[in-house]
Design a protein around this motif. Structure first.
Motif, PDB file in Angstrom:
ATOM      1  N   UNK A  73       0.860  -1.175   0.000  1.00 32.53           N
ATOM      2  CA  UNK A  73       0.000   0.000   0.000  1.00 32.53           C
ATOM      3  C   UNK A  73       0.903   1.234   0.000  1.00 32.53           C
ATOM      4  N   UNK A  74       0.562   2.188  -0.836  1.00 27.58           N
ATOM      5  CA  UNK A  74       1.299   3.438  -0.956  1.00 27.58           C
ATOM      6  C   UNK A  74       0.401   4.578  -0.455  1.00 27.58           C
ATOM      7  N   UNK A 103       1.630  -0.632   9.625  1.00 26.25           N
ATOM      8  CA  UNK A 103       1.060  -1.173   8.389  1.00 26.25           C
ATOM      9  C   UNK A 103       2.175  -1.542   7.419  1.00 26.25           C
ATOM     10  N   UNK A 104       1.890  -2.466   6.556  1.00 30.29           N
ATOM     11  CA  UNK A 104       2.823  -2.788   5.479  1.00 30.29           C
ATOM     12  C   UNK A 104       2.589  -1.776   4.366  1.00 30.29           C
ATOM     13  N   UNK A 105       3.251  -0.632   4.480  1.00 36.42           N
ATOM     14  CA  UNK A 105       3.014   0.419   3.505  1.00 36.42           C
ATOM     15  C   UNK A 105       4.269   1.268   3.304  1.00 36.42           C
ATOM     16  N   UNK A 106       4.238   2.001   2.212  1.00 39.59           N
ATOM     17  CA  UNK A 106       5.234   3.052   2.006  1.00 39.59           C
ATOM     18  C   UNK A 106       4.485   4.366   2.114  1.00 39.59           C
ATOM     19  N   UNK A 107       5.151   5.362   2.649  1.00 37.77           N
ATOM     20  CA  UNK A 107       4.525   6.668   2.837  1.00 37.77           C
ATOM     21  C   UNK A 107       5.372   7.708   2.121  1.00 37.77           C
ATOM     22  N   UNK A 108       4.704   8.511   1.340  1.00 37.46           N
ATOM     23  CA  UNK A 108       5.340   9.639   0.664  1.00 37.46           C
ATOM     24  C   UNK A 108       4.747  10.908   1.253  1.00 37.46           C
ATOM     25  N   UNK A 109       5.597  11.886   1.511  1.00 38.64           N
ATOM     26  CA  UNK A 109       5.141  13.170   2.022  1.00 38.64           C
ATOM     27  C   UNK A 109       5.324  14.208   0.915  1.00 38.64           C
ATOM     28  N   UNK A 110       4.275  14.978   0.666  1.00 40.69           N
ATOM     29  CA  UNK A 110       4.352  16.078  -0.291  1.00 40.69           C
ATOM     30  C   UNK A 110       4.104  17.384   0.454  1.00 40.69           C
ATOM     31  N   UNK A 157      -7.090   4.387   8.227  1.00 40.99           N
ATOM     32  CA  UNK A 157      -6.377   4.191   6.963  1.00 40.99           C
ATOM     33  C   UNK A 157      -6.629   2.791   6.426  1.00 40.99           C
ATOM     34  N   UNK A 158      -6.650   1.796   7.287  1.00 35.72           N
ATOM     35  CA  UNK A 158      -6.987   0.430   6.843  1.00 35.72           C
ATOM     36  C   UNK A 158      -8.379   0.393   6.218  1.00 35.72           C
ATOM     37  N   UNK A 159      -9.339   1.029   6.877  1.00 39.67           N
ATOM     38  CA  UNK A 159     -10.711   1.053   6.359  1.00 39.67           C
ATOM     39  C   UNK A 159     -10.763   1.773   5.015  1.00 39.67           C
ATOM     40  N   UNK A 160     -10.035   2.874   4.881  1.00 39.72           N
ATOM     41  CA  UNK A 160     -10.015   3.612   3.618  1.00 39.72           C
ATOM     42  C   UNK A 160      -9.391   2.772   2.503  1.00 39.72           C
ATOM     43  N   UNK A 161      -8.415   1.961   2.849  1.00 40.56           N
ATOM     44  CA  UNK A 161      -7.782   1.094   1.850  1.00 40.56           C
ATOM     45  C   UNK A 161      -8.760   0.044   1.337  1.00 40.56           C
ATOM     46  N   UNK A 162      -9.595  -0.449   2.217  1.00 42.50           N
ATOM     47  CA  UNK A 162     -10.571  -1.474   1.831  1.00 42.50           C
ATOM     48  C   UNK A 162     -11.715  -0.873   1.024  1.00 42.50           C
ATOM     49  N   UNK A 163     -12.189   0.291   1.463  1.00 39.76           N
ATOM     50  CA  UNK A 163     -13.359   0.889   0.805  1.00 39.76           C
ATOM     51  C   UNK A 163     -12.994   1.778  -0.359  1.00 39.76           C
ATOM     52  N   UNK A 164     -11.694   2.188  -0.430  1.00 41.11           N
ATOM     53  CA  UNK A 164     -11.180   3.086  -1.465  1.00 41.11           C
ATOM     54  C   UNK A 164     -11.941   3.069  -2.698  1.00 41.11           C
ATOM     55  N   UNK A 205       1.242  11.233  -9.658  1.00 37.32           N
ATOM     56  CA  UNK A 205       1.611   9.987  -9.005  1.00 37.32           C
ATOM     57  C   UNK A 205       0.384   9.148  -8.679  1.00 37.32           C
ATOM     58  N   UNK A 206       0.622   7.852  -8.566  1.00 38.81           N
ATOM     59  CA  UNK A 206      -0.443   6.918  -8.188  1.00 38.81           C
ATOM     60  C   UNK A 206      -0.177   6.450  -6.763  1.00 38.81           C
ATOM     61  N   UNK A 207      -1.210   6.416  -5.971  1.00 41.89           N
ATOM     62  CA  UNK A 207      -1.109   5.945  -4.596  1.00 41.89           C
ATOM     63  C   UNK A 207      -2.454   5.386  -4.191  1.00 41.89           C
ATOM     64  N   UNK A 208      -2.447   4.602  -3.112  1.00 40.62           N
ATOM     65  CA  UNK A 208      -3.671   3.925  -2.676  1.00 40.62           C
ATOM     66  C   UNK A 208      -4.496   4.757  -1.704  1.00 40.62           C
ATOM     67  N   UNK A 209      -3.795   5.534  -0.867  1.00 43.17           N
ATOM     68  CA  UNK A 209      -4.449   6.331   0.174  1.00 43.17           C
ATOM     69  C   UNK A 209      -3.902   7.750   0.127  1.00 43.17           C
ATOM     70  N   UNK A 210      -4.790   8.723   0.255  1.00 46.79           N
ATOM     71  CA  UNK A 210      -4.402  10.121   0.415  1.00 46.79           C
ATOM     72  C   UNK A 210      -4.827  10.563   1.803  1.00 46.79           C
ATOM     73  N   UNK A 211      -3.862  10.985   2.623  1.00 47.73           N
ATOM     74  CA  UNK A 211      -4.128  11.567   3.938  1.00 47.73           C
ATOM     75  C   UNK A 211      -3.850  13.058   3.783  1.00 47.73           C
TER      76      UNK A 211
END
Length: 115
Positions: A1-2, A24-31, A108-115, A43-49
């Motif tokens: 998950x990104x 979480x098993x994820x990579x995090x990018x900060x902008x 974040x887990x819930x957002x990944x599932x419902x994304x 860019x493509x990513x799975x979750x936007x915080x």
């Protein structure tokens, strides 16, 4: 998950990165906010915080496009007015800051599932 984290406070973004990578098993990018629209477009990513304070007429279409494409969206805010959600983004959770580690991971887990 990104996960992409964009916040007006860089230290808050770092805190979110630390919490998420530890739990979480994820990579995090900060902008940074000044590069936000370019990053959202390129860019493509799975979750936007995203810090709710950064929502504007210029940013909203990009967030909507990402949501429609299946990206999980989570807003964060220190403003109690945002606790019930942001206008036009019904159903997207708003995390209170400072973060509660367990709640951030759960949302974040819930957002990944419902994304």
């Amino acid at each position: 998950m990104h996960v992409l984290v964009i916040d007006v406070e860089f230290l808050v973004a770092l805190e979110a990165e630390q919490i998420l990578t530890e739990h979480l098993a994820c990579t995090v990018e900060i902008a940074v906010p000044r590069d936000m629209i370019q990053t959202l477009q390129s860019r493509r990513f799975d979750i936007l915080l995203l810090d709710a304070a950064l929502m504007s007429a210029a940013v909203e279409p990009h967030v909507r496009r990402l949501r429609e494409a299946g990206t999980g969206i989570v807003f964060s805010s220190v403003d109690s007015e945002h606790r019930r959600g942001l206008p036009g983004f019904f159903g997207i959770p708003v995390m209170s800051r400072p973060f509660d580690d367990e709640e951030l991971v759960r949302i974040v887990r819930r957002a990944a599932i419902s994304g």
